[in-house]
Design an enzyme around this catalytic site. Structure first.
Site, PDB file in Angstrom:
ATOM      1  N   LYS A  54      31.442  46.350  -1.922  1.00  0.00           N
ATOM      2  CA  LYS A  54      32.477  46.048  -0.754  1.00  0.00           C
ATOM      3  C   LYS A  54      32.278  46.624   0.741  1.00  0.00           C
ATOM      4  O   LYS A  54      32.481  45.885   1.561  1.00  0.00           O
ATOM      5  CB  LYS A  54      33.757  46.601  -1.209  1.00  0.00           C
ATOM      6  N   GLN A  98      40.338  52.497  -5.164  1.00  0.00           N
ATOM      7  CA  GLN A  98      39.687  51.795  -6.317  1.00  0.00           C
ATOM      8  C   GLN A  98      40.141  52.518  -7.574  1.00  0.00           C
ATOM      9  O   GLN A  98      40.293  53.708  -7.813  1.00  0.00           O
ATOM     10  CB  GLN A  98      38.090  52.318  -6.180  1.00  0.00           C
ATOM     11  N   ASP A 121      44.757  44.912  -1.639  1.00  0.00           N
ATOM     12  CA  ASP A 121      44.763  44.613  -3.040  1.00  0.00           C
ATOM     13  C   ASP A 121      46.079  43.757  -3.196  1.00  0.00           C
ATOM     14  O   ASP A 121      46.066  43.104  -4.582  1.00  0.00           O
ATOM     15  CB  ASP A 121      44.834  45.790  -3.746  1.00  0.00           C
TER      16      ASP A 121
END
Ligand code: GUN
Length: 291
Positions: A54, A98, A121
């Site tokens: 990322k 994460q 997200d």
């Protein structure tokens, strides 16, 4: 005839080139660079790889990134403090924690604490609600990547029977919800599907999957989808990334799928790169919402 392999890696490169141009336009009109803050708790090797990918992708398209590493033994309170600090930092546009988090952490509380305007997200209940009502602020990265890939490969969803295997909050549920809507970011042809959401307790699974024009496997079990579960000529999207003694394996038996499916995504190089790419798009979107 062998299935056509859908090149997620190549499509990702194409989308990232478009994102890079849009980021440059944003920077020149607003004199500020979008920034993604990633939070990595502990040393899980897979999570470290994802977060590194990322960060690299951000760099490629001109987005700033920050990595906040926290010890695996941290408490929910410590993590909440960091999230609050990032929520209040005007230089941070997107926040990504994460997953998975260590067992002692209340993951729900942490994800719910992220400012919905920075929730790239799209895990916050506010954003999930907007998606379910067909007016998304952010689209969840993996489902959005799948829709982008299908569209760019000429596979539409309107009127089709889509079967999703797996009901996770990250992939299965939002994927089913998006495809059942009347319209999408990419037009009505990439919505309006008849969706069946299957899971580990589904009875007569093969009977259902065999009817699917588009089969999306997101169940997290290596080679779970076998040739007899696929309708000849169907489009098969493999979301699985399972680490086995034979290396990385998808949720679909790739060799078998090759002989039955019309289109098939590989693992690696299929859906994975698109997830990262759509995160970049969401970070740019977050920056736009915050100017
Ligand atoms: N772990 C596996 N997939 C994801 C994802 O899409 N987002 C986050 N934050 N963690 C993940």
């Amino acid at each position: 005839m062998a299935a056509e392999i859908l090149d997620g890696k190549g499509i990702s490169k194409q989308i990232q080139a478009e994102t890079k141009t849009k980021v440059a336009e944003f920077v020149s009109s607003h004199q500020t660079t979008p920034c993604l803050a990633a939070v990595l708790v502990g040393e899980d090797p897979a999570s470290q790889v994802y977060v590194r990918n990322k960060e690299r992708a951000c760099k490629r398209v001109g987005i700033n990134s920050q990595l906040h590493r926290i010890d695996a033994s941290c408490s929910t309170t410590e993590l909440l403090e960091l999230v609050n600090q990032l929520n209040q930092d005007p230089s941070v546009n997107g926040i990504l924690v994460q997953l998975p988090l260590p067992d002692q952490i209340d993951s729900r509380r942490v994800l719910d604490a992220i400012d919905p305007a920075k929730d790239v997200d799209a895990f916050h209940p506010h954003n999930v609600g907007l998606i379910s009502q067909g007016r998304p602020r952010f689209l969840p990265c993996t489902p959005h990547g799948i829709v982008q890939m299908l569209k760019r490969c000429g596979v539409t969803t309107t009127g089709k029977h889509v079967c999703v295997i797996g009901r996770s909050d990250i992939v299965g549920k939002p994927m089913a919800m998006m495809l059942a809507q009347k319209d999408s970011e990419l037009g009505p042809e990439m919505a309006n599907a008849t969706v069946t959401l299957c899971h580990s307790r589904t009875a007569n699974l093969t009977e259902i999957t065999k009817q699917a024009d588009i089969l999306i496997a997101a169940i997290g079990r290596p080679k779970f989808v076998t040739a007899d579960m696929i309708k000849p000529g169907a489009t098969v999207v493999d979301v699985g990334i399972n680490r086995t003694d034979d290396g990385l394996v998808g949720d679909v038996d790739y060799e078998a799928g090759m002989h039955v499916a019309g289109h098939l995504t590989p693992v690696p190089g299929g859906v994975g790169p698109l997830t990262v790419t759509m995160l970049l798009e969401n970070t740019l979107m977050a920056a736009k919402l915050q100017v």
